[in-house]
Design a protein around this motif. Structure first.
Motif, PDB file in Angstrom:
ATOM      1  N   VAL A  99      52.679  62.898   8.087  1.00 34.75           N
ATOM      2  CA  VAL A  99      52.917  63.427   9.427  1.00 34.75           C
ATOM      3  C   VAL A  99      54.415  63.663   9.623  1.00 34.75           C
ATOM      4  N   ALA A 100      54.749  64.831  10.138  1.00 35.78           N
ATOM      5  CA  ALA A 100      56.142  65.138  10.454  1.00 35.78           C
ATOM      6  C   ALA A 100      56.482  64.706  11.871  1.00 35.78           C
ATOM      7  N   HIS A 101      57.726  64.247  12.049  1.00 35.31           N
ATOM      8  CA  HIS A 101      58.307  63.911  13.372  1.00 35.31           C
ATOM      9  C   HIS A 101      57.231  63.624  14.432  1.00 35.31           C
ATOM     10  N   LEU A 102      56.546  62.501  14.263  1.00 41.18           N
ATOM     11  CA  LEU A 102      55.309  62.216  15.004  1.00 41.18           C
ATOM     12  C   LEU A 102      55.473  62.114  16.519  1.00 41.18           C
ATOM     13  N   ASP A 103      56.671  61.822  17.001  1.00 48.41           N
ATOM     14  CA  ASP A 103      56.878  61.714  18.455  1.00 48.41           C
ATOM     15  C   ASP A 103      57.908  62.722  18.952  1.00 48.41           C
ATOM     16  N   LYS A 126      71.797  64.683  18.463  1.00 46.42           N
ATOM     17  CA  LYS A 126      71.081  64.145  19.622  1.00 46.42           C
ATOM     18  C   LYS A 126      70.930  62.624  19.597  1.00 46.42           C
ATOM     19  N   GLY A 127      71.326  61.975  18.493  1.00 47.45           N
ATOM     20  CA  GLY A 127      71.182  60.530  18.408  1.00 47.45           C
ATOM     21  C   GLY A 127      69.736  60.083  18.292  1.00 47.45           C
ATOM     22  N   LEU A 128      68.872  60.971  17.800  1.00 47.25           N
ATOM     23  CA  LEU A 128      67.442  60.678  17.708  1.00 47.25           C
ATOM     24  C   LEU A 128      66.940  60.741  16.279  1.00 47.25           C
ATOM     25  N   MET A 129      66.070  59.817  15.942  1.00 50.51           N
ATOM     26  CA  MET A 129      65.235  59.946  14.759  1.00 50.51           C
ATOM     27  C   MET A 129      63.794  60.004  15.236  1.00 50.51           C
ATOM     28  N   PHE A 130      62.941  60.550  14.397  1.00 51.20           N
ATOM     29  CA  PHE A 130      61.508  60.609  14.711  1.00 51.20           C
ATOM     30  C   PHE A 130      60.736  59.936  13.587  1.00 51.20           C
ATOM     31  N   PRO A 131      59.971  58.872  13.869  1.00 54.23           N
ATOM     32  CA  PRO A 131      59.831  58.299  15.198  1.00 54.23           C
ATOM     33  C   PRO A 131      61.129  57.648  15.679  1.00 54.23           C
ATOM     34  N   ASN A 132      61.198  57.437  16.977  1.00 54.43           N
ATOM     35  CA  ASN A 132      62.315  56.735  17.574  1.00 54.43           C
ATOM     36  C   ASN A 132      62.514  55.400  16.857  1.00 54.43           C
ATOM     37  N   GLY A 168      45.120  55.758   6.863  1.00 52.08           N
ATOM     38  CA  GLY A 168      45.934  55.579   5.661  1.00 52.08           C
ATOM     39  C   GLY A 168      46.901  56.717   5.396  1.00 52.08           C
ATOM     40  N   VAL A 169      47.388  57.340   6.468  1.00 47.35           N
ATOM     41  CA  VAL A 169      48.277  58.496   6.345  1.00 47.35           C
ATOM     42  C   VAL A 169      49.735  58.040   6.286  1.00 47.35           C
ATOM     43  N   MET A 170      50.534  58.722   5.473  1.00 47.04           N
ATOM     44  CA  MET A 170      51.961  58.448   5.420  1.00 47.04           C
ATOM     45  C   MET A 170      52.682  59.105   6.595  1.00 47.04           C
ATOM     46  N   VAL A 171      53.829  58.544   6.951  1.00 42.02           N
ATOM     47  CA  VAL A 171      54.649  59.041   8.056  1.00 42.02           C
ATOM     48  C   VAL A 171      56.078  59.219   7.555  1.00 42.02           C
ATOM     49  N   GLU A 172      56.719  60.298   7.993  1.00 40.27           N
ATOM     50  CA  GLU A 172      58.135  60.446   7.666  1.00 40.27           C
ATOM     51  C   GLU A 172      58.997  59.858   8.773  1.00 40.27           C
ATOM     52  N   VAL A 173      60.162  59.350   8.373  1.00 45.02           N
ATOM     53  CA  VAL A 173      61.261  59.135   9.301  1.00 45.02           C
ATOM     54  C   VAL A 173      62.135  60.369   9.162  1.00 45.02           C
ATOM     55  N   ASN A 174      62.236  61.142  10.231  1.00 44.65           N
ATOM     56  CA  ASN A 174      62.918  62.429  10.210  1.00 44.65           C
ATOM     57  C   ASN A 174      64.306  62.254  10.822  1.00 44.65           C
ATOM     58  N   THR A 175      65.340  62.574  10.041  1.00 44.47           N
ATOM     59  CA  THR A 175      66.716  62.297  10.463  1.00 44.47           C
ATOM     60  C   THR A 175      67.456  63.520  10.998  1.00 44.47           C
ATOM     61  N   LYS A 176      66.787  64.656  11.085  1.00 42.15           N
ATOM     62  CA  LYS A 176      67.479  65.918  11.394  1.00 42.15           C
ATOM     63  C   LYS A 176      68.278  65.873  12.694  1.00 42.15           C
ATOM     64  N   ALA A 177      67.711  65.288  13.747  1.00 36.89           N
ATOM     65  CA  ALA A 177      68.321  65.378  15.077  1.00 36.89           C
ATOM     66  C   ALA A 177      69.327  64.271  15.360  1.00 36.89           C
ATOM     67  N   TYR A 178      69.595  63.396  14.397  1.00 34.91           N
ATOM     68  CA  TYR A 178      70.409  62.227  14.722  1.00 34.91           C
ATOM     69  C   TYR A 178      71.867  62.595  15.017  1.00 34.91           C
TER      70      TYR A 178
END
Length: 283
Positions: free
Chosen positions: A163-167, A214-220, A201-211
């Motif tokens: 899953v990409a940038h879940l939140d 915007k100071g944000l990662m997804f998920p937060n 059983g799905v994998m999740v990414e920690v997405n660093t693009k907006a950090y």
């Protein structure tokens, strides 16, 4: 750091350079593997997605790069596939028949469950604000619930690797309601979604693009502890749209995951997803 990323874009969609420039940047940075994942075709034209007519050229170019840089880096070709509805998403036969190394499940376009109207919840806040007013009449709870409803349905149908940038709804949503991620109703929806991801059983990414901007990662970052509690497999992706950002903020993400007690990360090796203990990853 584990030098790999599987979420990136190029000029076949909304990336700012040809795929080869990203590959060169990844090799120069010492990456062991790299994946290009253009935004998938959609059943209508957009400025930011791969067109159906360019799919074959995209696959051919990635095959050329794999051969040219073999021995220097493991290259993989994927797609970031938008879930729109049961007829268009990662599980759709159109995407399942494509010779991809992996598929990413993503939601950018949210359909109003009452009217059937669709809005793009990503992009600039000015665009978001106009779409939000026109499609949801400024009802943030309604939009967020539809976002998580669509996201959950995507996970139920499957057909993708992570899953990409879940939140990501929180990026513009928090500009409407600054305390959004502090609201009990929001956290209940997110927790339910993560529980479903864990069950499937799905994998999740920690997405660093907006950090950086915007100071944000997804998920937060505040939800990293939930990834740990639910034993959800994670990876760290830069979602780079510029070659110089292939490794942007990934070191910080690994450190924050460690702080949350996450014990391992996922990567592709010889075409197979494998778990790598954090203890084996050097900063």
């Amino acid at each position: 750091m584990d030098l790999c990323t599987y979420h990136s874009h190029c000029t076949f969609c909304d990336g700012k350079a040809p795929a080869e420039e990203f590959v060169k940047a990844a090799i120069e940075a010492g990456f062991h593997s790299y994946g290009v994942s253009s935004h998938s075709p959609l059943p209508f034209d957009t400025r930011w997605s791969l067109s159906k007519g360019d799919v074959e050229a995209y696959l051919q170019e990635m095959e050329r790069l794999k051969k040219q840089y073999a021995g220097h880096i493991e290259l993989y070709v994927g797609l970031e596939i938008d879930y729109l509805n049961d007829g268009w998403g990662p599980a759709n036969d159109y995407f399942q028949r494509m010779p991809l190394d992996y598929r990413i499940g993503s939601v950018h376009l949210v359909t109003n469950g009452e009217t059937g109207e669709m809005m793009d919840m990503d992009g600039s806040f000015d665009d978001f604000r106009e779409n939000f007013r026109n499609v949801y009449h400024d009802d943030l709870k309604h939009l967020v619930r539809d976002y998580f409803r669509s996201s959950a349905r995507m996970v139920e149908l499957g057909g993708f690797d992570f899953v990409a940038h879940l939140d990501k709804i929180s990026m513009n949503g928090s500009l409407v309601e600054p305390m959004l991620t502090e609201q009990a109703w929001y956290n209940e929806l997110l927790r339910e979604y993560l529980q479903l991801i864990a069950e499937k059983g799905v994998m999740v990414e920690v997405n660093t693009k907006a950090y950086t901007k915007k100071g944000l990662m997804f998920p937060n970052v505040k939800y990293f502890k939930w990834l740990k509690e639910l034993n959800i497999p994670v990876m760290v992706n830069s979602d780079a749209h510029l070659p110089q950002l292939v490794n942007d903020n990934r070191e910080l993400a690994f450190r924050l995951l460690r702080d949350a007690g996450v014990k391992s990360t996922m990567r592709l090796h010889r075409g197979v997803w494998e778990e790598v203990p954090m203890s084996e990853i050097k900063n």
